[in-house]
Design an enzyme around this catalytic site. Structure first.
Site, PDB file in Angstrom:
ATOM      1  N   CYS A 158       0.816  -1.227   0.000  1.00 43.40           N
ATOM      2  CA  CYS A 158       0.000   0.000   0.000  1.00 43.40           C
ATOM      3  C   CYS A 158       0.843   1.268   0.000  1.00 43.40           C
ATOM      4  CB  CYS A 158      -0.949  -0.014   1.186  1.00 43.40           C
ATOM      5  SG  CYS A 158      -2.071  -1.417   1.105  1.00 43.40           S
ATOM      6  N   HIS A 199      -3.697   7.002   2.330  1.00 41.61           N
ATOM      7  CA  HIS A 199      -4.027   5.664   1.831  1.00 41.61           C
ATOM      8  C   HIS A 199      -5.409   5.292   2.355  1.00 41.61           C
ATOM      9  CE1 HIS A 199      -3.959   1.567   0.711  1.00 41.61           C
ATOM     10  NE2 HIS A 199      -3.823   1.100   1.943  1.00 41.61           N
ATOM     11  N   ASN A 242     -10.162  -0.399  -0.705  1.00 43.15           N
ATOM     12  CA  ASN A 242      -8.696  -0.308  -0.676  1.00 43.15           C
ATOM     13  C   ASN A 242      -8.142  -0.867  -1.988  1.00 43.15           C
ATOM     14  OD1 ASN A 242      -5.966  -0.565  -0.206  1.00 43.15           O
ATOM     15  ND2 ASN A 242      -6.187  -1.497   1.822  1.00 43.15           N
TER      16      ASN A 242
END
Ligand code: UT7
Length: 336
Positions: free
Chosen positions: A116, A256, A286
């Site tokens: 990520c 994020h 996500n």
């Protein structure tokens, strides 16, 4: 004259059309829309269903949009860096496939694997090629087809992830805008908390790895959550302090998009209100390496030269970091 910095001069994005809602997931696993929304902030995510298409397809689409908006040809690109944990294949690198798709015949490239935090790490790396004077056009892409490694029988992970791609172009800037500073971290001692064990040189594909479901992402959610709150909030605060910034100086936090509660903690640590936070987790979930450029793409029309933005991420590895960027162009000419 100001020093040469790497400025973001264009953005592109791609999201697959297929939407998977929380109600759709209720049919697959024991979960509820209420649980997913209250624990994560997610309402729906996009999935690339076509089995013939993978990460390079989405990355190419995002890059094509960027090239068109910037009004340059693919031949002008010097370097393509793709952040992904779902490359089309182990090798060749997805960057090679995307260069071929685009016709970027003068570019070299490679993939970055930092989960990520991949886009942030790639941005930091790409900026060095601009600052050093080696290159004038560096394409940074974050792209992941998470649906290819998500176990749709595991309710603790399948509700979280979606597919997508976003990219930025980096070019030299001598007016004071661009990537000003960044801080990056890894802590490999925590590798097991977020991992995909199968398929690598430790556990090559076999009947056994298939049977043990090792080719799917596995996450120890609460442990990652705890570290993510500390890591992302901490590093965002650190990059602000290092550069003498207070919450009032910040136009946007670009976090994020893993969990609304982690983002909330980061905003509080930075001393900013949620109206200054780019948030699209409810629509896309996500998307791993794609979350940051997808946010920039959604908020492009609100970005103007000189705006201070902080990008921050935390992910598997563990990897985490934050970048301080001064925006370089009038996004209102391009955004929605
Ligand atoms: O992007 C990379 C970084 N990743 C992250 O930052 C993600 C970090 N982790 C998280 O966001 C959260 O840990 C999750 C959203 C993954 C989980 O939320 P949580 O509040 O930490 O829940 P939990 O794992 O502690 O589970 C609480 C309960 C458990 O039941 P029991 O043991 O209390 O009976 C779980 O089994 O919720 C249960 N549960 C679910 N219930 C309904 C777990 N997943 C689900 C689900 N639907 N999908």
């Amino acid at each position: 004259m100001e020093q040469v910095r790497a400025a973001i001069t264009a953005i592109g994005h791609f999201l697959p059309e297929d939407v998977v809602t929380n109600a759709d997931l209720e049919k697959l696993v024991e979960t509820s829309d209420e649980w997913i929304q209250s624990r994560t902030g997610i309402k729906e995510r996009r999935i690339l269903r076509d089995p013939e298409k993978a990460t390079s397809y989405m990355a190419t689409k995002a890059a094509e949009e960027m090239l068109q908006k910037r009004g340059i040809s693919a031949e002008e690109l010097d370097l393509i860096i793709i952040a992904t944990v779902t490359p089309d294949m182990f090798f060749p690198a997805t960057a090679c496939l995307v260069a071929a798709n685009l016709g970027a015949t003068n570019a070299w490239g490679y993939d970055v694997s930092a989960a990520c935090s991949g886009f942030l790490f790639a941005l930091s790396t790409g900026a060095r090629f601009i600052e050093s004077g080696k290159h004038t056009k560096v394409l940074i892409i974050g792209a992941d087809k998470m649906s290819s490694i998500v176990d749709y029988t595991d309710r603790t992970t399948c509700i979280l992830f979606g597919d997508g791609a976003g990219c930025v172009l980096l070019e030299p800037d001598s007016t004071g805008n661009g990537v000003i500073d960044s801080i990056e971290h890894v802590d490999g001692s925590q590798w097991a908390a977020l991992r995909m064990l199968g398929g690598g040189s430790l556990h090559p594909p076999s009947a056994e790895t298939l049977e043990k479901r090792l080719h799917y992402l596995h996450q120890e959610g609460p442990s990652v959550f705890k570290h993510a709150v500390k890591g992302m909030a901490g590093v965002a605060g650190d990059v602000m302090e290092k550069n003498g910034l207070t919450g009032d100086d910040i136009k946007f936090l670009v976090p994020h998009q893993a969990n609304l509660r982690i983002i909330d903690a980061t905003a509080r640590r930075m001393g900013i209100t949620m109206d200054k936070v780019m948030l699209n987790i409810e629509r896309y979930g996500n998307t791993t390496a794609a979350t940051l450029p997808l946010c920039l793409s959604d908020w492009e029309s609100d970005l103007f030269p000189g705006d201070n933005i902080i990008l921050a991420a935390f992910g598997g590895g563990f990897t985490w970091g934050a970048s301080y960027v001064k925006w370089a162009y009038d996004g209102s000419k391009f955004g929605a």
